[in-house]
Design a protein around this motif. Structure first.
Motif, PDB file in Angstrom:
ATOM      1  N   ARG B  37       0.950  -0.916   0.054  1.00  0.00           N
ATOM      2  CA  ARG B  37      -0.375   0.512  -0.225  1.00  0.00           C
ATOM      3  C   ARG B  37       1.279   1.235   0.356  1.00  0.00           C
ATOM      4  O   ARG B  37       1.586   1.671   0.990  1.00  0.00           O
ATOM      5  N   ASN B  39      -0.220   4.729  -0.103  1.00  0.00           N
ATOM      6  CA  ASN B  39      -0.259   5.800   0.505  1.00  0.00           C
ATOM      7  C   ASN B  39      -2.056   5.271   1.333  1.00  0.00           C
ATOM      8  O   ASN B  39      -2.556   4.403   0.667  1.00  0.00           O
ATOM      9  N   GLY B  42      -4.181   4.730  -1.187  1.00  0.00           N
ATOM     10  CA  GLY B  42      -4.155   3.485  -2.025  1.00  0.00           C
ATOM     11  C   GLY B  42      -4.986   2.403  -1.712  1.00  0.00           C
ATOM     12  O   GLY B  42      -5.147   1.945  -0.811  1.00  0.00           O
ATOM     13  N   GLU B  43      -5.086   1.555  -2.472  1.00  0.00           N
ATOM     14  CA  GLU B  43      -5.264   0.188  -2.941  1.00  0.00           C
ATOM     15  C   GLU B  43      -4.982  -0.745  -2.035  1.00  0.00           C
ATOM     16  O   GLU B  43      -3.067  -0.336  -2.101  1.00  0.00           O
ATOM     17  N   ARG B  44      -5.010  -1.780  -2.083  1.00  0.00           N
ATOM     18  CA  ARG B  44      -3.485  -3.247  -1.720  1.00  0.00           C
ATOM     19  C   ARG B  44      -2.797  -3.753  -3.281  1.00  0.00           C
ATOM     20  O   ARG B  44      -4.188  -4.048  -4.108  1.00  0.00           O
ATOM     21  N   LEU B  83       4.660   2.767   2.336  1.00  0.00           N
ATOM     22  CA  LEU B  83       3.906   2.525   3.707  1.00  0.00           C
ATOM     23  C   LEU B  83       3.589   0.819   4.660  1.00  0.00           C
ATOM     24  O   LEU B  83       3.925   1.058   5.776  1.00  0.00           O
ATOM     25  N   ASP B  84       3.196  -0.265   3.785  1.00  0.00           N
ATOM     26  CA  ASP B  84       2.848  -1.252   3.707  1.00  0.00           C
ATOM     27  C   ASP B  84       2.827  -2.145   3.183  1.00  0.00           C
ATOM     28  O   ASP B  84       3.146  -2.169   2.133  1.00  0.00           O
TER      29      ASP B  84
END
Ligand code: FAD
Ligand code: FAD
Ligand code: SF4
Ligand code: SF4
Ligand code: FES
Ligand code: MG
Lengths: 465, 282
Positions: B37, B39, B42-44, B83-84
């Motif tokens: 992700r 932001n 955002g999508e995954r 982010l992730d």
């Protein structure tokens, strides 16, 4: 003064207005109404209501404090048994629990215990009472919790207060489990309620490791042998969506309720394109199932712009497993209940999109194992509903990721973890489990209760180790 | 938050990112993927783990800018953080000793995920014949890397600008026709390519593994959005796959489901494009 036989009404958003926004539907009592409702309680010496509460809140105890306007005192009593009252006051199926047993319910309506609990909890949340961080002993033992739903959160809070260093491992990028990705904003506000509860845990010193799928990133054995955790509590919920296995289920426009609600709640598809995750909601939506999950999916569809939303359920109104309040709210908002109907096939157009849901009428026959009358198809009664979206909300099973990588932990034939009802102990020493992963899909309060019991048992286990 | 250690343009609109991710690097295996992700809005985005370095604690992704999500990712620079990142997801590729001759086929950016598989097969002592396909010579990626882990490499281009003129199946047919005994084919690339490979091996009964990329959300088996039909069964690609026996895959169903959000993706991409322009103006 004669006793009022009905609950004080809780103000709510007008049905026509709220059907088009995601703001909370039920607005909560004001102070005056809360005190008036509290005064309906008879303070029974042998309170039957308490038997109906899975965590046995001292209900007359907190209500009598509310009668005198001592709301801080009331929340103190509630917190002795329930760490997440703002959530339970909103989502407990009170009519089958505490309120079902209230003596006032015999002749009239029971005391609105859930609404009173919510009032006291909301007031405390608004007051933003400072949470004191815990000073951990240098040799404090580490406990790992897998999953940040109500079971994991309540266990974390209890264990932190006992002085254990707690780390929650969460697969998603957000904490809360179903509270965050499943139950919609209009029933359980995320910023105002869920986030505050989670932030309070963090202030206690509980760490949350997001994006950490146990079974993939670490196994349970690795947590205990390599990462230094002395005990593990598994609270992974019932996250695996069931499908109907009928023709057409892979068409575009068919969702599991989990996917539909996750896209909307967790990924905020209702704010598309500002948030980038798309969601397809047509004009006409059919939701299959009759539980809370189905009601949530149906009412979410309406709010996303669907014009006509059906609930298709194979039994009758009496058997609907959803909370009564949700059924009332859904009806008021215009959800069309197609009861005693069962889907047999989903029909699509040439582009692979859903066009129709084919159903068959049902009637109730002899009672089945669950004691409910078994629905039986009426031969030749098939008919089509014109829909462009079908949401399947017929239940969720246990996700096997943790169990399949923990071979020496016993599971039952449905894949749920076998754990002691009182302690959460599994067949693997040092490993405890609770919530939906043990019971199958149940309720927030039962999951919380399981987390609390397991925390006590983990404490016991570690002290004797 | 995972730092981007290296950013490299491999061919127009195809990026390689090396990302700091020590926990993931320790566990990743060929065939697995991660979800990113970029932001808060955002999508995954699911992307294959194209490489991993356990000592350095990093993983590599290779992705093509095709829409809003991937172009936002491409805007991040070396030294910035994602982010992730959640991984490793999915099952690892079945790799063992004595599998015999394995043909590893990568089409387009599918070469990136096939590379660690070819390497794994090679390290296990199997004979690896690799086929790399691209539209033309300019967009062929990772040729040296593939040569280093293969006993033989065949390259195909649609326009004949390099290697054999034709498709990966043209090269595959040549290998079959020269009498080579193939024990297994692993093919990763666009769905239509994987479908043609499967049709090419079906008459010879050659075991063929393909890696499927349906639209995903969580990647943990929780949403069912990634379901694909494999024979008579419905499988969740994120946990049961992403690799499956190609001869059992319902490719038409997969293609159809991949198109589910076509109109929404256009809206999303325009929206992100405008945001980017606004940022540039400011
Ligand atoms: C849409 C919906 C509406 C509902 N409405 C109500 C209601 O009104 N009232 C009520 O009482 N109950 C309701 N329920 C049921 C209730 O939410 C659940 O019973 C409860 O959340 C179970 O709590 P849990 O902690 O066991 O699991 P969950 O809340 O399911 O949380 C499990 C967590 O574990 C994480 N996880 C799973 N696997 C892994 C892994 N391998 N590694 C790391 N993390 C992992 C998941 O991501 C998740 O965050 C509803 C459920 C749904 C889906
Ligand atoms: C297991 C797996 C591994 C993958 N590995 C790679 C890789 O190594 N390199 C690479 O370039 N691409 C890979 N993909 C595809 C990549 O995920 C998509 O290209 C990306 O999500 C497109 O997003 P977008 O917003 O940029 O484009 P969009 O314009 O939103 O979509 C373009 C197309 O990408 C597909 N797509 C969109 N959203 C998703 C999603 N959430 N999940 C899957 N597909 C989607 C759809 O078919 C869509 O039509 C992989 C996909 C999967 C499932
Ligand atoms: S926790 Fe639930 S069951 Fe217990 S008193 Fe509160 S609303 Fe009733
Ligand atoms: S049973 Fe009803 S009236 Fe009696 S104590 Fe409980 S809530 Fe009050
Ligand atoms: S992506 Fe959700 S189940 Fe596979
Ligand atoms: Mg996209």
């Amino acid at each position: 003064m004669a006793l009022q036989m009905t609950k004080h009404a809780m103000p709510e958003q007008d049905a026509q207005v709220r059907a088009h926004n995601f703001d909370e539907v039920a607005l909560g009592y004001d102070e005056e109404t809360a005190i008036a409702e509290a005064n309906r309680c008879l303070s029974c010496p042998n309170p039957r209501c308490v038997q109906g509460c899975p965590v046995q809140i001292d209900i007359p105890g907190f209500i009598s404090k509310m009668k005198t306007g001592d709301f801080d005192g009331a929340i103190g009593v509630i917190n002795e048994s329930n760490a997440l009252p703002a959530i339970c006051g909103r989502v407990c199926p009170q009519e089958n629990q505490c309120e079902m047993h209230c003596v006032l319910g015999i002749k009239g309506e029971p005391v609105a215990i859930g609404r009173l609990e919510r009032f006291a909890a909301d007031r405390a949340l608004a007051a933003k009472n400072e949470v004191k961080p815990i000073t951990y002993a240098a040799d404090a033992k580490k406990v790992a919790i897998i999953g940040s739903g109500p079971a994991g959160l309540s266990a974390a809070g209890e264990l932190a207060k006992m002085g254990y260093k707690v780390t929650i491992f969460e697969a998603l990028h957000k904490a809360g489990g179903v509270l965050s990705y499943g139950i919609p904003e209009f029933r359980l506000p995320k910023e105002k309620v869920v986030k505050v509860e989670i932030d309070n845990l963090k202030k206690l010193g509980v760490e949350i490791e997001f994006n950490s799928v146990i079974g993939k990133l670490y196994t349970v054995d690795e947590l205990m042998e390599e990462e230094g955790f002395s005990a593990v509590f598994i609270a992974t919920g019932a996250g695996l969506p069931s499908f109907m296995h009928i023709a057409g289920e892979n068409l575009n426009g068919v969702y599991s309720a989990n996917e539909f609600l996750t896209r909307c709640n967790l990924m905020k598809a209702y704010k598309f394109p500002e948030y980038h995750t798309p969601l397809k909601v047509g004009k006409n939506v059919a939701v299959i199932g009759g539980g809370n999950v189905a009601m949530d999916a149906a009412r979410t569809s309406l709010r996303l712009g669907a014009e006509h939303v059906y609930i298709v359920y194979r039994r009758s109104e009496k058997e609907l497993p959803a909370r009564l309040e949700e059924v009332h709210h859904a009806k008021a908002e215009g959800i069309d209940f197609k009861l005693l109907n069962n889907p047999v096939e989903i029909l699509g157009d040439d582009n692979g999109n859903v066009e129709k849901l084919r159903c068959i009428k049902m009637e109730l026959g002899e009672p089945d194992d669950s004691g409910r009358r078994r629905p039986v198809a009426v031969a030749g009664s098939e008919f089509n509903l014109d829909v462009d979206t079908v949401i399947v909300a017929i239940g969720q099973g246990p996700n096997p990721l943790v169990q399949s990588t923990t071979p020496d932990m016993q599971t039952n034939k449905r894949g749920n973890i076998v754990a002691d009802e009182e302690t959460g102990a599994t067949s693997k020493p040092g490993v405890f489990a609770g919530g939906d992963i043990v019971t199958g899909a149940a309720t927030v309060i039962l999951a919380m209760g399981a987390g609390k019991k397991a925390a006590a048992a983990i404490d016991e286990y570690l002290k004797n180790k | 938050m995972n730092k981007i250690l290296k950013k490299e343009l491999l061919s127009p609109s195809v990026w390689l990112f090396e990302i700091e991710a020590p926990r993931i690097a320790k566990k990743a295996e060929p065939g697995q993927f991660l979800i990113i992700r970029t932001n808060e809005e955002g999508e995954r985005l699911p992307l294959t783990i194209a490489d991993f370095n356990r000592e350095k604690g990093s993983v590599t992704i290779v992705f093509q800018e095709v829409g809003a999500g991937t172009s936002l990712l491409a805007q991040l620079n070396e030294g910035e953080c994602i982010l992730d990142v959640v991984a490793p997801l999915g099952k690892k590729t079945h790799i063992e000793k004595n599998m015999g001759t394995v043909v590893c086929i990568g089409g387009g950016i599918g070469v990136a995920p096939i590379h660690p598989i070819a390497r794994g097969m090679h390290e296990a002592g199997n004979k690896v014949i690799s086929i790399m396909g691209a539209k033309n010579k300019d967009i062929l990626i990772l040729e040296d890397e593939m040569r280093a882990v293969s006993d033989e490499v065949l390259i195909t281009t649609d326009d004949g600008s390099y290697g054999i003129k034709g498709f990966v199946t043209t090269a595959l047919q040549q290998i079959i026709d020269r009498g080579e005994k193939i024990n297994e084919v692993v093919a990763i690339g666009p769905v239509v390519m994987m479908r043609s490979v499967v049709e090419a091996t079906r008459p010879y009964n050659i075991k063929t593994v393909v890696s499927l990329n349906p639209i995903m959300v969580d990647g943990t088996g929780m949403c069912g959005g990634c379901r694909v039909k494999i024979g008579d069964e419905i499988k969740f690609a994120c946990v049961d796959g992403p690799e499956f026996d190609g001869h059992l895959v319902d490719f038409a169903g997969l293609l159809s489901r991949q198109r589910m959000y076509k109109d929404k993706e256009k809206v999303e991409s325009d929206h992100v494009c405008n945001l980017t322009k606004i940022k540039e103006v400011l």
